[in-house]
Write a protein that holds these residues in place. Structure first.
Motif, mmCIF file in Angstrom:
data_model
loop_
_atom_site.group_PDB
_atom_site.id
_atom_site.type_symbol
_atom_site.label_atom_id
_atom_site.label_comp_id
_atom_site.label_asym_id
_atom_site.label_seq_id
_atom_site.Cartn_x
_atom_site.Cartn_y
_atom_site.Cartn_z
ATOM 1 N N PHE A 1 0.827 -1.206 0.000
ATOM 2 C CA PHE A 1 0.000 0.000 0.000
ATOM 3 C C PHE A 1 0.861 1.255 0.000
ATOM 4 O O PHE A 1 0.497 2.269 -0.598
ATOM 5 N N ASP A 2 1.992 1.210 0.695
ATOM 6 C CA ASP A 2 2.874 2.381 0.780
ATOM 7 C C ASP A 2 3.463 2.752 -0.577
ATOM 8 O O ASP A 2 3.902 3.893 -0.773
ATOM 9 N N THR A 3 3.517 1.787 -1.504
ATOM 10 C CA THR A 3 4.068 2.080 -2.836
ATOM 11 C C THR A 3 3.043 2.740 -3.753
ATOM 12 O O THR A 3 3.397 3.200 -4.834
ATOM 13 N N ILE A 4 1.758 2.742 -3.359
ATOM 14 C CA ILE A 4 0.707 3.359 -4.174
ATOM 15 C C ILE A 4 0.522 4.808 -3.715
ATOM 16 O O ILE A 4 0.260 5.046 -2.533
ATOM 17 N N PRO A 5 0.637 5.785 -4.604
ATOM 18 C CA PRO A 5 0.514 7.192 -4.192
ATOM 19 C C PRO A 5 -0.851 7.472 -3.554
ATOM 20 O O PRO A 5 -1.893 7.087 -4.098
ATOM 21 N N ALA A 6 -0.833 8.156 -2.430
ATOM 22 C CA ALA A 6 -2.082 8.489 -1.749
ATOM 23 C C ALA A 6 -2.899 9.487 -2.543
ATOM 24 O O ALA A 6 -4.114 9.627 -2.328
ATOM 25 N N SER A 7 -2.253 10.185 -3.499
ATOM 26 C CA SER A 7 -2.974 11.176 -4.297
ATOM 27 C C SER A 7 -4.100 10.534 -5.127
ATOM 28 O O SER A 7 -5.085 11.199 -5.452
ATOM 29 N N VAL A 8 -3.938 9.255 -5.470
ATOM 30 C CA VAL A 8 -4.986 8.565 -6.234
ATOM 31 C C VAL A 8 -6.280 8.515 -5.426
ATOM 32 O O VAL A 8 -7.369 8.814 -5.946
ATOM 33 N N GLU A 9 -6.157 8.164 -4.150
ATOM 34 C CA GLU A 9 -7.354 8.106 -3.293
ATOM 35 C C GLU A 9 -7.860 9.502 -2.963
ATOM 36 O O GLU A 9 -9.062 9.732 -2.858
ATOM 37 N N GLU A 10 -6.932 10.455 -2.790
ATOM 38 C CA GLU A 10 -7.363 11.824 -2.482
ATOM 39 C C GLU A 10 -8.173 12.419 -3.631
ATOM 40 O O GLU A 10 -9.148 13.148 -3.394
ATOM 41 N N SER A 11 -7.804 12.080 -4.851
ATOM 42 C CA SER A 11 -8.578 12.566 -6.002
ATOM 43 C C SER A 11 -9.984 11.997 -5.986
ATOM 44 O O SER A 11 -10.960 12.701 -6.283
ATOM 45 N N ALA B 1 -16.029 10.344 -3.061
ATOM 46 C CA ALA B 1 -15.939 8.961 -2.579
ATOM 47 C C ALA B 1 -15.656 8.948 -1.076
ATOM 48 O O ALA B 1 -14.933 9.812 -0.560
ATOM 49 N N THR B 2 -16.227 7.963 -0.386
ATOM 50 C CA THR B 2 -15.960 7.795 1.045
ATOM 51 C C THR B 2 -14.666 7.011 1.230
ATOM 52 O O THR B 2 -14.089 6.493 0.265
ATOM 53 N N THR B 3 -14.220 6.927 2.502
ATOM 54 C CA THR B 3 -12.989 6.176 2.787
ATOM 55 C C THR B 3 -13.136 4.715 2.380
ATOM 56 O O THR B 3 -12.222 4.116 1.801
ATOM 57 N N PHE B 4 -14.307 4.116 2.682
ATOM 58 C CA PHE B 4 -14.525 2.709 2.319
ATOM 59 C C PHE B 4 -14.534 2.535 0.806
ATOM 60 O O PHE B 4 -14.009 1.544 0.288
ATOM 61 N N GLN B 5 -15.144 3.502 0.080
ATOM 62 C CA GLN B 5 -15.187 3.384 -1.384
ATOM 63 C C GLN B 5 -13.791 3.476 -1.998
ATOM 64 O O GLN B 5 -13.489 2.756 -2.952
ATOM 65 N N ILE C 1 -10.799 1.395 -5.341
ATOM 66 C CA ILE C 1 -9.548 1.892 -5.945
ATOM 67 C C ILE C 1 -8.328 1.095 -5.475
ATOM 68 O O ILE C 1 -7.571 0.559 -6.280
ATOM 69 N N LEU C 2 -8.163 1.031 -4.146
ATOM 70 C CA LEU C 2 -6.942 0.396 -3.637
ATOM 71 C C LEU C 2 -6.945 -1.122 -3.831
ATOM 72 O O LEU C 2 -5.920 -1.720 -4.182
ATOM 73 N N LEU C 3 -8.082 -1.763 -3.594
ATOM 74 C CA LEU C 3 -8.131 -3.226 -3.716
ATOM 75 C C LEU C 3 -7.812 -3.710 -5.135
ATOM 76 O O LEU C 3 -6.996 -4.629 -5.298
ATOM 77 N N PRO C 4 -8.449 -3.144 -6.190
ATOM 78 C CA PRO C 4 -8.103 -3.619 -7.550
ATOM 79 C C PRO C 4 -6.628 -3.426 -7.894
ATOM 80 O O PRO C 4 -6.061 -4.199 -8.658
ATOM 81 N N MET C 5 -6.002 -2.363 -7.338
ATOM 82 C CA MET C 5 -4.590 -2.108 -7.633
ATOM 83 C C MET C 5 -3.660 -3.015 -6.818
ATOM 84 O O MET C 5 -2.459 -3.065 -7.086
ATOM 85 N N SER C 6 -4.218 -3.706 -5.836
ATOM 86 C CA SER C 6 -3.382 -4.504 -4.928
ATOM 87 C C SER C 6 -3.569 -6.002 -5.108
ATOM 88 O O SER C 6 -3.198 -6.787 -4.218
#
Length: 296
Positions: free
Chosen positions: A181-191, A197-201, A206-211
């Motif tokens: 997770f640390d290798t994925i830029p947080a800016s993707v979720e911030e956008s 989008a909520t935190t769960f969304q 976003i994060l699950l498909p990329m991981s």
């Protein structure tokens, strides 16, 4: 390209070493396969059996067996190995799926959320995973024995009970997934959050498909470790019908009668689900191991 004599020698030596290493690695596996096809219960002999016998595999697969006179042999234990096999698949699959659920959500919290004692808790998880689970065998037995008096479904000699014990190994996988997770830029979720989008969304969509690569690695590693796990399963599962394959196979090796043929056939059978899971998740392994495990 013209190679010098020294380069040819170097290349020949490299190939010879690789072939020797491959042969050294494959030899134990080939010996186990060979023993499973030998007559009787011989652990020592040539790699290629003189007389090939399918008796051990018939027993393991629950097929009818006949003596030299063609009469059906009645064996009350016939088919029990398939029950152990199914128990191993069930326990390992459910444990690995729950490990993914717990370690994924836990890793997200440690990687993205800010809360008190986060670093202390991460350090605690790191320290906990340094102790082998086998050191807690007495405690595990006492906990399940007590828990079984109040909730029998999670007591000794039950599959939910041993799955509950296996979930205690979640700390190592939290560290692995957090590293990814640390290798994925947080800016993707911030956008995504700016778009509503909520935190769960952001976690789920976003994060699950990329991981997926690191989740595949965690599932395979946990599945392999649980399907062959013996010390904890041997004290938690006593009844023959509840045993896993690793515990059940050990019953073939007792002092009065070493049944090497049945043990070898059972061992080969246990490698089938591991190989299938590995092949199904193979395309995720390289990126998952190099991105998540190394950086984590």
């Amino acid at each position: 390209m013209i190679r010098s004599k020294y380069q040819w020698l170097q290349l020949t030596f490299t190939y010879a070493f690789l072939l020797f290493f491959i042969a050294l690695t494959l030899f134990p596996f080939l010996m186990i396969v060979s023993i499973s096809f030998r007559e009787g219960n011989q652990s020592v002999g040539s790699l290629i059996p003189k007389d090939i016998s399918l008796d051990h595999w018939r027993f393991v697969l629950g097929l009818p067996m006949y003596n030299t006179a063609g009469e059906l042999i009645k064996d009350t234990q016939s088919g029990i190995v398939l029950t152990w096999f199914w128990n191993s698949i069930k326990v390992s699959s459910i444990s690995s799926a729950l490990i993914l659920l717990l370690s994924g959500s836990g890793a997200y919290a440690f990687a993205r959320l800010k809360f008190k004692f986060r670093n202390n808790m991460l350090t605690g998880l790191m320290i906990l995973q340094m102790f082998p689970q086998v050191l807690a065998l007495v405690a595990i037995y006492a906990i399940l024995d007590t828990l079984g008096k109040f909730v029998p479904a999670f007591g000794l000699n039950t599959h939910p009970g041993i799955i509950l014990v296996y979930l205690g190994g979640v700390s190592m996988y939290i560290w692995m997934i957090k590293g990814y997770f640390d290798t994925i830029p947080a800016s993707v979720e911030e956008s995504a959050m700016i778009d509503g989008a909520t935190t769960f969304q952001t976690f789920y969509e976003i994060l699950l498909p990329m991981s997926l690569p690191i989740f595949a690695v965690v599932f395979i590693l946990s599945f392999i470790s649980y399907i062959g796990e013996y010390p904890v399963a041997s004290i938690c599962l006593v009844d023959s019908s509840n045993m896993t394959l690793a515990v059940g196979a050990n019953t073939f090796l007792y002092d009065q009668n070493y049944q090497w043929g049945r043990f070898a056939a059972t061992a080969v059978l246990s490698g089938i689900p591991i190989s299938m899971v590995f092949m199904l998740c193979q395309k995720f392994l390289v990126s998952g191991l190099t991105s998540g495990s190394v950086k984590g």
